[in-house]
Write a protein that holds these residues in place. Structure first.
Motif, short mmCIF file in Angstrom:
data_model
loop_
_atom_site.label_atom_id
_atom_site.label_comp_id
_atom_site.label_asym_id
_atom_site.label_seq_id
_atom_site.Cartn_x
_atom_site.Cartn_y
_atom_site.Cartn_z
N GLY A 1 -1.79 4.92 -4.43
CA GLY A 1 -3.00 5.31 -3.71
C GLY A 1 -4.20 4.46 -4.02
O GLY A 1 -5.29 4.71 -3.53
N LYS B 1 0.83 -1.21 0.00
CA LYS B 1 0.00 0.00 0.00
C LYS B 1 0.87 1.26 0.00
O LYS B 1 0.55 2.22 -0.69
N LYS C 1 -6.84 4.68 -1.11
CA LYS C 1 -6.38 5.37 0.10
C LYS C 1 -7.54 6.13 0.73
O LYS C 1 -7.66 6.19 1.95
#
Length: 125
Positions: A40, A35, A86
């Motif tokens: 994102g 991640k 995100k």
């Protein structure tokens, strides 16, 4: 080596742990690193019948985007497409919010991996 992850742009192509290494935080650590290195957003496929993998990814903020009949992978095994943004984690986007003016990332617009990719891989958790 206890496990590895393979990131291909915004696609988590593989997340693999050696048998016996589950539920020790290794998969969560690898996923957190992926991640961090992602743009994102991430997408991934897992087999529909792999309920443990699906629960793992959903626990880590991924959302189910589509279920497929298996015609897109080598194994002809029905699979599930999951996506992470995100904005899901920050609370900046809640697609279930009643406000019609709320703008969210479009999870339905998650691109399918190219045919050239190793799309038969299944993340193992």
């Amino acid at each position: 080596m206890l496990g590895f992850a393979t990131l291909n742009g915004a696609e988590l192509d593989q997340l693999y742990l050696l048998p016996g290494q589950f539920r020790r935080g290794i998969g969560s650590t690898l996923l957190a690193r992926v991640k961090e290195r992602s743009p994102g957003r991430l997408s991934l496929f897992t087999f529909q019948r792999n309920l443990a993998a699906r629960a793992f990814y959903e626990h880590h903020g991924f959302r189910l985007v589509a279920l497929n009949d298996g015609s897109r992978n080598e194994e002809s095994e029905p699979d599930a497409l999951h996506a992470w943004r995100k904005s899901f984690a920050t609370g900046a986007c809640n697609p279930a919010a009643p406000s019609p003016s709320r703008v969210c990332d479009d999870v339905e617009g998650v691109p399918q991996p190219s045919v050239a990719a190793e799309d038969g891989h299944e993340p193992n958790v």
